[in-house]
Design a protein around this motif. Structure first.
Motif, PDB file in Angstrom:
ATOM      1  N   SER A 124       0.975  -1.184   0.077  1.00  0.00           N
ATOM      2  CA  SER A 124       0.092   0.165   0.242  1.00  0.00           C
ATOM      3  C   SER A 124       0.846   1.249  -0.089  1.00  0.00           C
ATOM      4  O   SER A 124       1.735   1.279   0.627  1.00  0.00           O
ATOM      5  CB  SER A 124      -0.735   0.102   1.172  1.00  0.00           C
ATOM      6  OG  SER A 124      -1.872  -1.089   1.147  1.00  0.00           O
ATOM      7  N   HIS A 126       1.261   5.033   1.153  1.00  0.00           N
ATOM      8  CA  HIS A 126       0.745   5.919   2.356  1.00  0.00           C
ATOM      9  C   HIS A 126       1.155   7.456   2.076  1.00  0.00           C
ATOM     10  O   HIS A 126       2.548   7.463   1.923  1.00  0.00           O
ATOM     11  CB  HIS A 126       1.099   5.340   3.752  1.00  0.00           C
ATOM     12  CG  HIS A 126       0.766   3.854   3.751  1.00  0.00           C
ATOM     13  ND1 HIS A 126      -0.767   3.786   4.268  1.00  0.00           N
ATOM     14  CD2 HIS A 126       1.442   2.744   3.851  1.00  0.00           C
ATOM     15  CE1 HIS A 126      -0.608   2.451   4.432  1.00  0.00           C
ATOM     16  NE2 HIS A 126       0.422   1.747   4.383  1.00  0.00           N
ATOM     17  N   ASP A 135      -6.440  10.049  10.159  1.00  0.00           N
ATOM     18  CA  ASP A 135      -6.056   9.153   9.255  1.00  0.00           C
ATOM     19  C   ASP A 135      -4.875   8.759   8.762  1.00  0.00           C
ATOM     20  O   ASP A 135      -4.501   7.945   7.833  1.00  0.00           O
ATOM     21  CB  ASP A 135      -7.126   9.430   7.918  1.00  0.00           C
ATOM     22  CG  ASP A 135      -6.911  10.544   7.235  1.00  0.00           C
ATOM     23  OD1 ASP A 135      -5.878  11.359   7.930  1.00  0.00           O
ATOM     24  OD2 ASP A 135      -7.144  10.901   6.189  1.00  0.00           O
ATOM     25  N   TRP A 183     -10.381  -0.066  -5.704  1.00  0.00           N
ATOM     26  CA  TRP A 183     -10.039   1.036  -4.746  1.00  0.00           C
ATOM     27  C   TRP A 183     -11.234   2.163  -4.890  1.00  0.00           C
ATOM     28  O   TRP A 183     -11.528   2.895  -3.901  1.00  0.00           O
ATOM     29  CB  TRP A 183      -8.576   1.522  -5.511  1.00  0.00           C
ATOM     30  CG  TRP A 183      -8.207   2.571  -4.468  1.00  0.00           C
ATOM     31  CD1 TRP A 183      -7.535   2.447  -3.468  1.00  0.00           C
ATOM     32  CD2 TRP A 183      -8.282   4.138  -4.521  1.00  0.00           C
ATOM     33  NE1 TRP A 183      -6.868   3.561  -2.965  1.00  0.00           N
ATOM     34  CE2 TRP A 183      -7.570   4.418  -3.713  1.00  0.00           C
ATOM     35  CE3 TRP A 183      -9.069   4.784  -5.322  1.00  0.00           C
ATOM     36  CZ2 TRP A 183      -7.488   6.049  -3.340  1.00  0.00           C
ATOM     37  CZ3 TRP A 183      -8.931   6.169  -5.182  1.00  0.00           C
ATOM     38  CH2 TRP A 183      -8.179   6.695  -4.196  1.00  0.00           C
ATOM     39  N   LYS A 186     -14.033   1.843  -2.612  1.00  0.00           N
ATOM     40  CA  LYS A 186     -13.943   1.964  -1.178  1.00  0.00           C
ATOM     41  C   LYS A 186     -14.953   3.019  -0.613  1.00  0.00           C
ATOM     42  O   LYS A 186     -15.313   4.094  -1.217  1.00  0.00           O
ATOM     43  CB  LYS A 186     -12.673   2.049  -0.917  1.00  0.00           C
ATOM     44  CG  LYS A 186     -11.724   0.803  -1.094  1.00  0.00           C
ATOM     45  CD  LYS A 186     -10.372   1.245  -0.790  1.00  0.00           C
ATOM     46  CE  LYS A 186      -9.354   0.171  -0.954  1.00  0.00           C
ATOM     47  NZ  LYS A 186      -7.921   0.350  -0.521  1.00  0.00           N
ATOM     48  N   GLU A 187     -15.248   2.953   0.815  1.00  0.00           N
ATOM     49  CA  GLU A 187     -15.768   3.966   1.279  1.00  0.00           C
ATOM     50  C   GLU A 187     -14.899   5.242   1.205  1.00  0.00           C
ATOM     51  O   GLU A 187     -13.734   5.151   1.112  1.00  0.00           O
ATOM     52  CB  GLU A 187     -15.955   3.784   2.966  1.00  0.00           C
ATOM     53  CG  GLU A 187     -16.865   2.353   3.158  1.00  0.00           C
ATOM     54  CD  GLU A 187     -17.072   2.256   4.494  1.00  0.00           C
ATOM     55  OE1 GLU A 187     -16.318   3.131   5.500  1.00  0.00           O
ATOM     56  OE2 GLU A 187     -17.491   1.135   4.870  1.00  0.00           O
ATOM     57  N   SER A 189     -14.072   7.530   3.507  1.00  0.00           N
ATOM     58  CA  SER A 189     -13.050   7.682   4.545  1.00  0.00           C
ATOM     59  C   SER A 189     -11.863   6.779   4.111  1.00  0.00           C
ATOM     60  O   SER A 189     -10.628   7.373   4.297  1.00  0.00           O
ATOM     61  CB  SER A 189     -13.744   7.269   5.871  1.00  0.00           C
ATOM     62  OG  SER A 189     -13.797   5.954   5.836  1.00  0.00           O
ATOM     63  N   LYS A 190     -11.999   5.491   3.413  1.00  0.00           N
ATOM     64  CA  LYS A 190     -10.671   4.902   3.107  1.00  0.00           C
ATOM     65  C   LYS A 190     -10.081   5.494   1.929  1.00  0.00           C
ATOM     66  O   LYS A 190      -8.757   5.348   1.853  1.00  0.00           O
ATOM     67  CB  LYS A 190     -11.333   3.456   2.942  1.00  0.00           C
ATOM     68  CG  LYS A 190     -11.833   2.543   3.920  1.00  0.00           C
ATOM     69  CD  LYS A 190     -10.647   2.506   4.883  1.00  0.00           C
ATOM     70  CE  LYS A 190     -11.315   1.556   6.056  1.00  0.00           C
ATOM     71  NZ  LYS A 190     -10.173   1.473   7.363  1.00  0.00           N
ATOM     72  N   ARG A 191     -10.903   6.071   0.922  1.00  0.00           N
ATOM     73  CA  ARG A 191     -10.158   6.716  -0.206  1.00  0.00           C
ATOM     74  C   ARG A 191      -9.430   7.999   0.373  1.00  0.00           C
ATOM     75  O   ARG A 191      -7.979   8.184   0.016  1.00  0.00           O
ATOM     76  CB  ARG A 191     -11.144   7.016  -1.135  1.00  0.00           C
ATOM     77  CG  ARG A 191     -11.896   5.771  -1.972  1.00  0.00           C
ATOM     78  CD  ARG A 191     -12.555   6.337  -3.237  1.00  0.00           C
ATOM     79  NE  ARG A 191     -13.486   7.350  -2.976  1.00  0.00           N
ATOM     80  CZ  ARG A 191     -14.557   7.486  -2.747  1.00  0.00           C
ATOM     81  NH1 ARG A 191     -15.081   5.962  -2.404  1.00  0.00           N
ATOM     82  NH2 ARG A 191     -15.274   8.451  -2.422  1.00  0.00           N
ATOM     83  N   GLU A 193      -7.895   8.131   3.216  1.00  0.00           N
ATOM     84  CA  GLU A 193      -6.654   7.775   3.835  1.00  0.00           C
ATOM     85  C   GLU A 193      -5.550   7.406   2.983  1.00  0.00           C
ATOM     86  O   GLU A 193      -4.327   7.709   3.174  1.00  0.00           O
ATOM     87  CB  GLU A 193      -6.919   6.524   4.611  1.00  0.00           C
ATOM     88  CG  GLU A 193      -7.805   6.668   5.792  1.00  0.00           C
ATOM     89  CD  GLU A 193      -8.027   5.462   6.679  1.00  0.00           C
ATOM     90  OE1 GLU A 193      -7.504   4.260   6.147  1.00  0.00           O
ATOM     91  OE2 GLU A 193      -8.877   5.041   7.454  1.00  0.00           O
TER      92      GLU A 193
END
Length: 202
Positions: A124, A126, A135, A183, A186-187, A189-191, A193
């Motif tokens: 991943s 980050h 987040d 991807w 995704k929710e 909030s996850k995107r 992040e």
């Protein structure tokens, strides 16, 4: 099926060592004084786990993967682009993505972290944050980031790396087409992040 096995085998070849034999030390130091029409993302790789496993990184903003390089442990890659919204992809056993909103003249950082998959590591990307956002996993003012930045050496694409990317182009596109919709689904909030904000420059 045979093609997929060949792709896995080709990945195993270059993930067998701690430092990539396909990348080479950079011929010039890391530049932070950018032209007004430029911005850059620095991808770094450092971890206590999965140190022998490497990841390939691509710019998929146009919809076609543009090879950025291969990250082995304790290396970093600089990728200069025009300002605006970008989408980056990291490939291991699967593919994952990082969206970035990049301002001109600014330098941004991202860390590639491994997580174990079935055949090999999945990765991943980050973002590094400037503030204590809930987040965020990494911050510029943390000792962790400073240590990784000091430990990683700048590398660039070699002819061998270019050939690897060309030989595996169809499989890379396959991974992008398979994992990008997931991807994007995704929710929110996850995107978020996995999104570099304009203010997340060093």
């Amino acid at each position: 099926m045979f093609k997929k096995l060949l792709f896995v085998c080709s990945l195993v070849v270059f993930v067998s060592g701690c430092k990539s034999t396909l990348m080479q030390p950079s011929s010039s130091p890391l530049e932070t004084n950018l032209a007004s029409n430029e911005t850059q993302m620095i991808f770094m790789r450092s971890a206590f786990t999965g140190q022998a496993i490497q990841a390939s990184v691509f710019d998929v903003t146009s919809g076609t993967p543009e090879f950025i390089g291969i990250l082995s442990n304790e290396t970093k890659i600089a990728h200069r682009v025009t300002p605006g919204e970008r989408m980056f992809m990291v490939v291991g056993e699967s593919a994952d993505f990082l969206k970035a909103h990049m301002q001109e003249g600014k330098t941004y950082y991202s860390i590639a972290s491994p997580r174990m998959g079935f055949w090999k590591a999945r990765f991943s990307l980050h973002p590094i944050r400037n503030s204590g956002a809930a987040d965020a996993k990494f911050f510029y003012d943390s000792e962790q980031f400073k240590e990784i930045d000091q430990e990683t050496s700048l590398v660039e694409i070699s002819e061998a790396a270019k050939k690897w990317a060309q030989d595996n182009a169809s499989n890379i596109i396959e991974k992008m087409n398979k994992y990008l919709p997931a991807w994007e689904g995704k929710e929110e909030s996850k995107r978020k992040e996995a999104t570099v904000n304009k203010e997340d420059h060093i």
